[in-house]
Design an enzyme around this catalytic site. Structure first.
Site, PDB file in Angstrom:
ATOM      1  N   GLU A  50       8.519   2.402  14.080  1.00 53.46           N
ATOM      2  CA  GLU A  50       9.255   2.977  12.951  1.00 53.46           C
ATOM      3  C   GLU A  50       9.226   4.497  13.062  1.00 53.46           C
ATOM      4  OE1 GLU A  50       9.447  -0.110   9.431  1.00 53.46           O
ATOM      5  OE2 GLU A  50       7.493   0.874   9.460  1.00 53.46           O
ATOM      6  N   ASN A  63       0.800  -1.239   0.000  1.00 55.35           N
ATOM      7  CA  ASN A  63       0.000   0.000   0.000  1.00 55.35           C
ATOM      8  C   ASN A  63       0.831   1.287   0.000  1.00 55.35           C
ATOM      9  OD1 ASN A  63       0.845  -0.544   2.613  1.00 55.35           O
ATOM     10  ND2 ASN A  63      -1.013   0.253   3.555  1.00 55.35           N
ATOM     11  N   CYS A  90      -3.171   0.863   6.941  1.00 59.67           N
ATOM     12  CA  CYS A  90      -3.234  -0.027   8.109  1.00 59.67           C
ATOM     13  C   CYS A  90      -3.847   0.648   9.328  1.00 59.67           C
ATOM     14  CB  CYS A  90      -1.833  -0.514   8.429  1.00 59.67           C
ATOM     15  SG  CYS A  90      -0.654   0.847   8.508  1.00 59.67           S
ATOM     16  N   GLU A 128       5.151  -4.371  11.589  1.00 60.33           N
ATOM     17  CA  GLU A 128       4.140  -3.325  11.415  1.00 60.33           C
ATOM     18  C   GLU A 128       2.952  -3.983  10.747  1.00 60.33           C
ATOM     19  OE1 GLU A 128       4.223  -0.407  12.575  1.00 60.33           O
ATOM     20  OE2 GLU A 128       6.335  -0.285  13.146  1.00 60.33           O
TER      21      GLU A 128
END
Ligand code: NAD
Length: 490
Positions: free
Chosen positions: A471, A162, A293, A259
């Site tokens: 992150e 994505n 997400c 993630e």
């Protein structure tokens, strides 16, 4: 510079054959190629050569050699090259955005303003951060000691489809800044910008072998996890994939950052700025065709304003322009693949069977000029209850589920009733309530009167089954290092 432009022009060409980039060169694979489809048109635009196990071995060997030299350089020298990467990404934002559109089918306007700049920001941030790394010192009557952060060696990143260039940059920049070599396996759905990034890293002055690209699907992904020459793997992907990555990495005891997916809540209180709340709900569900997400796909609205809210959100969703992602008139582009579009439409059908009402959308679209592409109308589901699959499971498409709540306790309890914990949003004019509710919500990232904003320097990542590690921050830099303590007897 013209070399870079030639590489980008080649990647944009229809029919391009995408090889892995190993030790600075495109390497042909002995394995059969896989087709790469442009989601905006439904046509095959490239073929991807999946990397073989032997190619992985080669890449790890070259990476290990390059890493020794890279880690031995002064941090400010590494920083200069990472800054150069950031500048080159920024200079080529237009062509990189076009490649991102060919890969994902997302709007050019999004790629050029968010995805690609975010990649550049990541390299710039970690360039600045890497020279600041420092350790601790200790003293006893007869000894002193100090600690330092040392690189892990060869690290790998496995990407989702994505946000390909953003995901690659968010993983590669801290890994490289910390003195590691990095191997990127992009998603097999979205391979184009990986090769572009490899060309940029080379142009910026990275030694061959330091940043390499291995193409392919879960098969090469599994081999990366199992490889004993790789110290860490960072995945962006689904929860089930995350569990597999941990299991596959166990034999070599790799460090793992995950993630993963989400099913974030957006809590809209009656005291909220109503127009802001409507806009945030739309953005948090239909940006990138809902393929985000951290999207707030469970929109909890306080009873007293719920009818008005549903009416406003449904009307706005129904008016959205969906079509050619390169057109500036569009507000939503394509879904990444036909398979995924069919899955999302199936999820909507299940929601309907379980009693949800489609207040907007729910159908496939064939916009004029791009009839063969994979488009879907922005979809709003109402009459939802907490047990419905559309409320419990990640759909990862343009589907918003609206739920009603009675009071703050009800909203918080139900928002937390999930095994996900990536993001959560609060829309309220009451600052005290905002802090109180934020304190109770179980998620890695909370947004108040905003949504999905992640400036460089802010950690991003999930609690519960939405992930492990962070992150986009100094936590990420740290995660690509380990602590080494040196004790000196006096
Ligand atoms: P996916 O899990 O299907 O694939 C992700 C990557 O893992 C791909 O590169 C794939 O080839 C690879 N892979 C699959 N199985 C593997 C295995 N057994 N071993 C090694 N590698 C394997 O995810 P996707 O469909 O590409 O992306 C969508 C998912 O990613 C959603 O769940 C979404 O929420 C999540 N996501 C999370 C974040 C985040 O930052 N938390 C960001 C974007 C997407």
């Amino acid at each position: 510079m013209s070399g870079l432009m030639d590489i980008f022009a080649h990647l944009e060409q229809e029919g391009v054959q995408l090889s892995s980039i190993i030790n600075g060169a495109a390497v042909k694979s002995p394995l059969p190629a896989m087709p790469k489809i442009n989601p905006a048109t439904g046509t095959v635009i490239a073929s991807i050569e999946p990397a073989s196990p032997e190619m992985l071995d080669d890449a790890v060997r070259y990476a290990a050699a390059a890493q020794k030299d890279w880690a031995a350089r002064a941090a400010h020298e590494r920083a200069e090259i990472l800054s150069h990467v950031a500048r080159l990404i920024t200079e080529h934002v237009d062509v990189l955005s076009r490649l991102e559109v060919l890969d994902v089918g997302k709007l050019y306007s999004e790629a050029v303003s968010a995805d690609v700049p975010s990649g550049a920001e990541s390299f710039a941030f970690f360039a600045a951060a890497c020279a600041t790394a420092h350790g601790t010192s200790h003293r006893w009557p007869d000894a002193i000691a100090y600690t330092e952060r040392v690189p892990l060696g060869v690290c790998a990143g496995i990407g989702a489809w994505n946000y390909p260039i953003q995901v690659a940059s968010w993983k590669a920049a801290p890994a490289l800044a910390a003195g590691n070599a990095f191997i990127l396996k992009p998603s097999e759905e979205t391979p184009l910008t990986a090769n572009a990034l490899a060309a940029i890293c080379r142009e910026a002055g990275m030694p061959d072998g330091l940043f390499q690209v291995l193409h392919g699907d879960h098969v090469i992904g599994q081999a990366i996890c199992a490889h004993r020459g790789i110290a860490k793997v960072s995945l962006t992907g689904g929860v089930d994939t995350g569990k597999l990555i941990v299991a596959q990495s166990a034999a070599s005891l790799k460090k793992v950052t995950l993630e993963l997916g989400g099913k974030a809540p957006l809590l809209v209180f009656a005291d909220a700025d109503f127009d802001l709340a409507v806009q945030l709900a739309l953005d948090a569900n239909f940006y990138t065709a809902g393929e985000v997400c951290s999207n707030a796909t469970r929109v909890f609205v306080e009873d007293s304003i719920a009818d008005k809210f549903i009416q406003a959100v449904s009307a706005r969703a129904a008016e959205m322009h969906v079509g050619d992602p390169m057109s500036p008139d569009m507000q939503m582009g394509a879904i990444v693949s036909e398979e995924h579009l069919i899955k999302v439409l199936g999820d909507v059908a299940v929601a309907q069977q379980q009693g949800a009402i489609i207040a907007a959308g729910g159908t496939r679209l064939h916009p004029a000029g791009v009839e063969g592409g994979y488009y879907m109308a922005p979809t709003v589901l109402t009459g939802c209850t907490d047990e419905m699959a559309c409320v419990t499971d990640e759909i990862f498409g343009p589907v918003m589920s609206i739920l009603r709540f009675t009071d703050e306790d009800d909203a918080v309890r139900r928002a937390n009733n999930t095994h996900y914990g990536l993001g959560a949003g609060i829309v309220t004019s009451d600052l005290t309530r905002a802090h109180r509710v934020a304190g109770h919500l179980e998620a890695g990232n909370i947004w108040v009167n905003s949504y999905n904003l992640i400036p460089p320097g802010l950690p991003f990542g999930g609690s519960k089954q939405s992930g492990m590690g962070r992150e986009g921050s100094l936590y990420a830099l740290e995660s690509y290092t380990e602590v080494k303590a040196t004790y000196i007897q006096l």
